[in-house]
Design a protein around this motif. Structure first.
Motif, PDB file in Angstrom:
ATOM      1  N   MET A 257      10.124  12.475  -6.955  1.00  0.00           N
ATOM      2  CA  MET A 257       9.121  12.820  -6.812  1.00  0.00           C
ATOM      3  C   MET A 257       8.285  12.393  -7.567  1.00  0.00           C
ATOM      4  O   MET A 257       6.918  12.194  -7.605  1.00  0.00           O
ATOM      5  CB  MET A 257       8.943  14.614  -6.637  1.00  0.00           C
ATOM      6  N   ALA A 258       9.367  12.308  -8.791  1.00  0.00           N
ATOM      7  CA  ALA A 258       7.745  11.350 -10.456  1.00  0.00           C
ATOM      8  C   ALA A 258       7.233  10.301  -9.808  1.00  0.00           C
ATOM      9  O   ALA A 258       6.711   9.654 -10.065  1.00  0.00           O
ATOM     10  CB  ALA A 258       8.024  11.248 -11.418  1.00  0.00           C
ATOM     11  N   ALA A 259       8.398   9.379  -9.109  1.00  0.00           N
ATOM     12  CA  ALA A 259       7.968   7.815  -8.413  1.00  0.00           C
ATOM     13  C   ALA A 259       6.619   8.104  -7.743  1.00  0.00           C
ATOM     14  O   ALA A 259       5.775   7.159  -7.574  1.00  0.00           O
ATOM     15  CB  ALA A 259       8.986   7.308  -7.875  1.00  0.00           C
ATOM     16  N   TYR A 260       6.264   8.878  -6.851  1.00  0.00           N
ATOM     17  CA  TYR A 260       6.132   8.929  -5.819  1.00  0.00           C
ATOM     18  C   TYR A 260       4.965   8.969  -6.408  1.00  0.00           C
ATOM     19  O   TYR A 260       3.336   9.282  -5.614  1.00  0.00           O
ATOM     20  CB  TYR A 260       6.070  10.466  -4.330  1.00  0.00           C
ATOM     21  N   ASP A 261       4.631  10.357  -7.801  1.00  0.00           N
ATOM     22  CA  ASP A 261       3.295  10.924  -7.853  1.00  0.00           C
ATOM     23  C   ASP A 261       3.004   9.269  -8.703  1.00  0.00           C
ATOM     24  O   ASP A 261       1.267   9.521  -8.954  1.00  0.00           O
ATOM     25  CB  ASP A 261       3.503  11.865  -9.214  1.00  0.00           C
ATOM     26  N   GLN A 262       3.709   8.737  -9.188  1.00  0.00           N
ATOM     27  CA  GLN A 262       3.463   7.049  -9.866  1.00  0.00           C
ATOM     28  C   GLN A 262       2.905   5.985  -8.689  1.00  0.00           C
ATOM     29  O   GLN A 262       2.644   4.603  -8.758  1.00  0.00           O
ATOM     30  CB  GLN A 262       4.392   6.546 -10.436  1.00  0.00           C
ATOM     31  N   GLY A 263       3.266   6.407  -7.075  1.00  0.00           N
ATOM     32  CA  GLY A 263       2.666   5.551  -6.016  1.00  0.00           C
ATOM     33  C   GLY A 263       3.359   5.258  -5.230  1.00  0.00           C
ATOM     34  O   GLY A 263       3.275   3.789  -4.011  1.00  0.00           O
ATOM     35  N   LEU A 264       4.855   5.075  -5.981  1.00  0.00           N
ATOM     36  CA  LEU A 264       5.700   4.322  -4.979  1.00  0.00           C
ATOM     37  C   LEU A 264       5.248   4.200  -3.126  1.00  0.00           C
ATOM     38  O   LEU A 264       5.784   3.702  -3.003  1.00  0.00           O
ATOM     39  CB  LEU A 264       7.203   5.119  -5.192  1.00  0.00           C
ATOM     40  N   ALA A 265       5.012   5.769  -3.041  1.00  0.00           N
ATOM     41  CA  ALA A 265       5.266   5.793  -1.260  1.00  0.00           C
ATOM     42  C   ALA A 265       3.544   4.626  -0.668  1.00  0.00           C
ATOM     43  O   ALA A 265       3.331   4.250   0.486  1.00  0.00           O
ATOM     44  CB  ALA A 265       4.666   7.277  -0.905  1.00  0.00           C
ATOM     45  N   THR A 266       2.740   3.833  -1.799  1.00  0.00           N
ATOM     46  CA  THR A 266       1.726   3.100  -1.254  1.00  0.00           C
ATOM     47  C   THR A 266       1.835   2.201  -1.529  1.00  0.00           C
ATOM     48  O   THR A 266       1.148   1.229  -1.403  1.00  0.00           O
ATOM     49  CB  THR A 266       0.327   3.577  -2.394  1.00  0.00           C
ATOM     50  N   ALA A 267       3.317   1.824  -2.234  1.00  0.00           N
ATOM     51  CA  ALA A 267       3.460   0.053  -1.676  1.00  0.00           C
ATOM     52  C   ALA A 267       3.804  -0.720  -1.039  1.00  0.00           C
ATOM     53  O   ALA A 267       3.983  -1.816  -0.682  1.00  0.00           O
ATOM     54  CB  ALA A 267       4.945   0.117  -2.882  1.00  0.00           C
ATOM     55  N   GLU A 268       3.812   0.529   0.312  1.00  0.00           N
ATOM     56  CA  GLU A 268       4.004  -0.666   1.805  1.00  0.00           C
ATOM     57  C   GLU A 268       2.410  -0.713   2.040  1.00  0.00           C
ATOM     58  O   GLU A 268       1.861   0.394   2.530  1.00  0.00           O
ATOM     59  CB  GLU A 268       4.409   0.109   2.586  1.00  0.00           C
ATOM     60  N   LEU A 269       2.299  -2.241   2.420  1.00  0.00           N
ATOM     61  CA  LEU A 269       1.008  -2.363   3.758  1.00  0.00           C
ATOM     62  C   LEU A 269       1.152  -2.038   5.328  1.00  0.00           C
ATOM     63  O   LEU A 269       2.091  -1.885   5.518  1.00  0.00           O
ATOM     64  CB  LEU A 269       0.241  -4.050   3.030  1.00  0.00           C
ATOM     65  N   ARG A 270       0.139  -1.728   5.226  1.00  0.00           N
ATOM     66  CA  ARG A 270       0.271  -1.084   6.716  1.00  0.00           C
ATOM     67  C   ARG A 270      -0.489  -2.339   7.702  1.00  0.00           C
ATOM     68  O   ARG A 270      -1.155  -2.493   7.443  1.00  0.00           O
ATOM     69  CB  ARG A 270      -0.746   0.733   7.515  1.00  0.00           C
TER      70      ARG A 270
END
Length: 294
Positions: A257-270
């Motif tokens: 969850m901490a990694a998600y809060d640092q933008g992990l889930a935004t790393a992949e281009l749609r």
């Protein structure tokens, strides 16, 4: 022959349902066959046991062309590596000895991100992908963001308090996907006998939303105010510990969850290929609302 693991789980059950009307022979690995529906028991071949057991997977993978692989949750595991990588080792041995051609696995995305090396369950999922790929099978890792369906865990607080909780900033926009779309992508790959090699297959849903966006949509769909409350890592740890998770698995989820809060889930281009159809509003109308008003 297609082999399905976790056929009674949230995703595996939907994958199996998507395949029942196909002409493919289907075999499932299941601990408790009684949890299969009569239609499923009539249609599939059953191997009873754990897919973390070498004897079970060796039997199940005999004559199999394709396997749907999903590691079941183990909230009391001694380490996140044991929960994902060690659990998968017997299957990887059986992939090789039984000549399995293709594996579709449930994983996470974030490979190459600056925070993916200390992202708990995500880091372990990526290590599992590497282990599977090392066997020589053709592999598609379903690279997944957080699931819309995870909100089911908070149905009672949404219903009774008009609130839901997480560690992530309420303003951070990130992708989210419905498990039914994951199952659709998985079934399509399992029925396709033409692909080869190793690749990631992102499943991103149609839009990026923040938790505050989700609260607004839930409020509109449910016809009652819902708001999001960010909580601390210590508060999340206390909650998870209260539910009986091991210290290692509590820390793994908090790290994720901490990694998600640092933008992990935004790393992949749609891309058009990674964009799946179910919107969060549609999911709320068709899935969440019936659960809240029940």
């Amino acid at each position: 022959m297609i082999v399905i693991t976790t056929p009674t789980g949230l995703i595996g059950h939907q994958v199996l349902n998507n395949l029942l009307n196909s002409d493919e022979p289907i075999r499932v690995i299941v601990r408790d066959p009684s949890r299969l529906s009569p239609r499923e028991r009539k249609r599939v071949e059953v191997v009873q046991g754990s897919h973390g057991d070498l004897a079970v997977v060796t039997k199940a993978f005999t004559g199999a062309d394709s396997v749907f692989w999903l590691v079941p949750p183990d909230p009391r595991a001694e380490s996140v590596e044991a929960a994902y990588v060690s659990f998968s080792r017997p299957a990887c041995e059986a992939f090789k000895t039984q000549g399995v051609q293709r594996v579709v696995g449930v994983s996470a995305f974030g490979r190459g991100s600056a925070v993916s090396g200390k992202a708990g369950n995500v880091t372990a999922s990526l290590a599992m992908d590497d282990l599977i790929a090392s066997t020589g099978v053709s592999y598609r890792a379903l690279a997944l963001p957080p699931f819309m369906d995870n909100l089911f865990r908070q149905v009672e607080s949404i219903k009774n308090q008009g609130m839901f909780f997480d560690m992530i900033s309420g303003d951070l926009k990130q992708p989210t996907c419905a498990t039914r779309d994951i199952a659709t992508v998985a079934a399509r790959l399992l029925l396709d006998h033409t692909w080869s090699g190793v690749a990631s297959c992102p499943v991103l849903g149609p839009e990026d939303l923040s938790y505050n966006d989700m609260a607004r949509i839930m409020s509109e769909v449910l016809g009652r105010p819902v708001r999001y409350q960010q909580i601390s890592d210590e508060a999340l740890k206390a909650t998870l510990t209260r539910y009986g998770r091991s210290e290692a698995m509590v820390q793994a989820l908090v790290d994720m969850m901490a990694a998600y809060d640092q933008g992990l889930a935004t790393a992949e281009l749609r891309t058009p290929e990674s964009t799946t159809p179910t919107s969060f509003r549609q999911w709320c109308e068709e899935v969440l609302k019936p659960a809240v008003v029940a």
